[in-house]
Design an enzyme around this catalytic site. Structure first.
Site, PDB file in Angstrom:
ATOM      1  N   GLU A   4       5.359 -24.097  21.766  1.00 41.90           N
ATOM      2  CA  GLU A   4       6.747 -23.073  21.773  1.00 41.90           C
ATOM      3  C   GLU A   4       6.532 -22.132  20.978  1.00 41.90           C
ATOM      4  OE1 GLU A   4       7.597 -27.068  19.494  1.00 41.90           O
ATOM      5  OE2 GLU A   4       6.016 -26.489  20.967  1.00 41.90           O
ATOM      6  N   ASP A  55      -7.133  -3.081  -1.467  1.00 42.41           N
ATOM      7  CA  ASP A  55      -7.013  -1.652  -1.102  1.00 42.41           C
ATOM      8  C   ASP A  55      -6.003  -0.994  -0.400  1.00 42.41           C
ATOM      9  OD1 ASP A  55      -8.882   0.986  -0.121  1.00 42.41           O
ATOM     10  OD2 ASP A  55      -7.802   0.445   1.695  1.00 42.41           O
ATOM     11  N   GLU A  60      -5.152  -1.250  -5.981  1.00 36.25           N
ATOM     12  CA  GLU A  60      -5.410  -0.013  -5.819  1.00 36.25           C
ATOM     13  C   GLU A  60      -3.958   0.754  -5.707  1.00 36.25           C
ATOM     14  OE1 GLU A  60      -7.651   3.594  -3.331  1.00 36.25           O
ATOM     15  OE2 GLU A  60      -6.495   1.797  -2.336  1.00 36.25           O
TER      16      GLU A  60
END
Length: 534
Positions: free
Chosen positions: A117, A356, A411
């Protein structure tokens, strides 16, 4: 797999409403003490924290703990069981799922899965009569996804641990990687570092020969050089599998697989183990901000729909990068990404991550065309993508709880306040921010200004422009400037005579002499020539 049959909170609803949670940010006063300008936005900080607590609490309630939730690789994909193997996949939009590969002579319908489900498909594979597993280590395997039309299309499991491109085909193929004698690590992780001296590295371009270098080459020839130069950490880029080599590793196709261009998973483990033996920590450049659009050898349209792992419609596409964007409100997407982080630490012994594209993640406009002048409404207004921010908080909470010595780096170029403060202070939980403004400054200066006209006040300001009590990693240059569409600092200073006057047999020229001196000065400012810490 046991699943609790309850109606869970819709995660996007939790975020949009900021569901009531009987808690406040425990140590918010520390944040306010260091940055009083945050005071008008306390309500928004507390809303984000409540969203984080609500979603984390929901995970703990229905999965046992964030620890257990982040072990998805133990249950999804092809895993071992006491009696054989189990295949499990989340594909809610599929009308049928079939496991195909070398093990069944690529019969497309002989091994159908059953669906529960929650949109999870399962297939039990008891051992063969001789006690060996049905799917052998090193054999190729794919997933057949049945569409609404009845057509069965080929896909690679998002949880595949290895993928290779045959010599006669550019499309990658999944490989079941479960060696009977896996690599045994010999060295412990290095002790926590007082400060990081990071050597950015790309295994493929680490050779001086015109070829794609290997993990073994890097282990033998590059790690000793890194050690000799005094670095104490390596940031490995382009490790997660990417079909397009020129993307520099930022268009990931197979998130749990390491790049087969450089060798095998065990050879990467040997690389990291060797670095640890030299007292060097190894960080992975992790890409959870987006995914390659590849369908047949990536995870895009895995279940036959546009919205399996990603947002549907315009929100699911990064127009500049031409890639897909994750829907961080989906339960199984959170499991997939959190498990991906944990997998690289558990299986490969990575010591941390450089996340990143964090700026792209945490703003609805992805930071495109956004100047970020420093106005605080930019950081706490409607332009912030709370869903992505909460995912990053969950990731940092899980990592720092399970692995207390882990290193996480964002970053992030907008300078969002608190991103690198503890979560219990109202922050994002990162240890460091990557100070991208500094290498950007040097490239700008070198492009536009003669060195005798450099404005020292501007340079000094960029060096000291940091948020109080938020640690920043400052590069003089990084791969984003030096390799991606630009030149290194040394080339900007000396490329006019780089190939003609760098020999000891030729006279020293003004350009080379001045260039070398300026290069040393720039590196000295950033402590690139440092004494060893141990």
């Amino acid at each position: 797999m046991k699943r609790v049959k309850v109606v869970r909170h819709n995660l996007s609803e939790v975020i949009s409403k900021g569901m009531a949670v009987d808690s406040v940010v425990p140590h918010l006063s520390r944040f306010l003490h260091d940055d009083p300008w945050v005071q008008p936005f306390v309500g928004e900080i507390e809303r984000r924290y409540k969203c984080f607590q609500s979603i984390k609490g929901d995970i703990e309630k229905h999965e046992g703990s964030l620890d257990a939730f982040s072990r998805g690789y133990e249950k999804f994909g092809i895993t071992r069981t006491a009696e054989g193997q189990m295949y499990r996949e989340w594909a809610p939009g599929a009308h049928g799922v079939f496991l195909i590969g070398d093990f069944n002579d690529w019969n497309r319908i002989s091994h159908p899965c059953t669906k529960n489900e929650f949109g999870i498909w399962e297939l039990n594979l008891p051992n063969k009569s001789d006690g060996t597993p049905v799917i052998a280590h090193g054999s190729k395997v794919k997933v057949g996804i049945q569409l609404a039309s009845g057509e069965i299309v080929d896909r690679i499991s998002p949880w595949i641990k290895y993928a290779v491109a045959p010599e006669d085909n550019i499309l990658y193929e999944g490989v079941h990687w479960d060696p009977p004698e896996p690599y045994c690590f010999k060295h412990p992780r290095p002790k926590p570092l007082k400060s990081l001296r990071i050597y950015e590295a790309h295994v493929g371009i680490s050779s001086n020969k015109p070829q794609v270098a290997s993990y073994k080459h890097f282990t033998k020839h590059v790690i000793p050089r890194i050690k000799y130069l005094g670095y104490n950490s390596i940031q490995l880029m382009a490790i997660m599998e990417h079909a397009y080599y020129a993307c520099f590793g930022y268009q990931v196709t197979n998130f749990f697989a390491v790049s087969s261009r450089y060798g095998t998973p065990d050879e990467l483990k040997e690389l990291i183990d060797t670095a640890h033996g030299e007292g060097i920590v190894v960080l992975l450049d992790i890409v959870h901000s987006h995914s390659a659009k590849n369908v047949m050898d990536g995870i895009n349209e895995f279940d036959g729909t546009q919205s399996c792992y990603f947002h549907d419609g315009h929100r699911g596409v990064h127009t500049l990068w031409d890639s897909r964007l994750f829907d961080y409100t989906k339960w199984e997407v959170l499991r997939f990404l959190l498990s991906n982080l944990r997998w690289f630490i558990e299986a490969y012994k990575f010591d941390g991550f450089r996340f990143d594209g964090v700026t792209s993640m945490i703003y609805h406009d992805h930071g495109l065309g956004h100047g970020f002048s420093g106005g605080y409404p930019d950081f706490f207004g409607l332009g912030v993508d709370t869903e992505s921010l909460i995912y990053l908080m969950l990731a940092n909470d899980m990592l720092h709880t399970v692995f207390p010595e882990v290193i996480t780096i964002a970053e992030e170029v907008s300078g969002m306040p608190g991103l690198c403060r503890p979560i219990n202070e109202g922050g994002g939980g990162f240890d460091y921010r990557l100070g991208m403004a500094i290498p950007d400054m040097w490239i700008k200066v070198l492009k536009s200004t003669k060195d005798e006209d450099w404005k020292m006040q501007d340079i000094v300001w960029q060096l000291i422009n940091r948020r109080h009590n938020e640690k920043t990693i400052a590069y003089a240059e990084s791969h984003d400037q030096a390799l991606v569409g630009d030149k290194t600092i040394s080339f900007w200073l000396m490329d006019k005579e780089m190939y003609t006057h760098m020999s000891v047999t030729s006279p020293l020229t003004h350009i080379i002499d001045r260039g070398i001196a300026l290069h040393k000065m720039i590196r000295f400012v950033f402590g690139s020539t440092v004494k060893k810490e141990r």
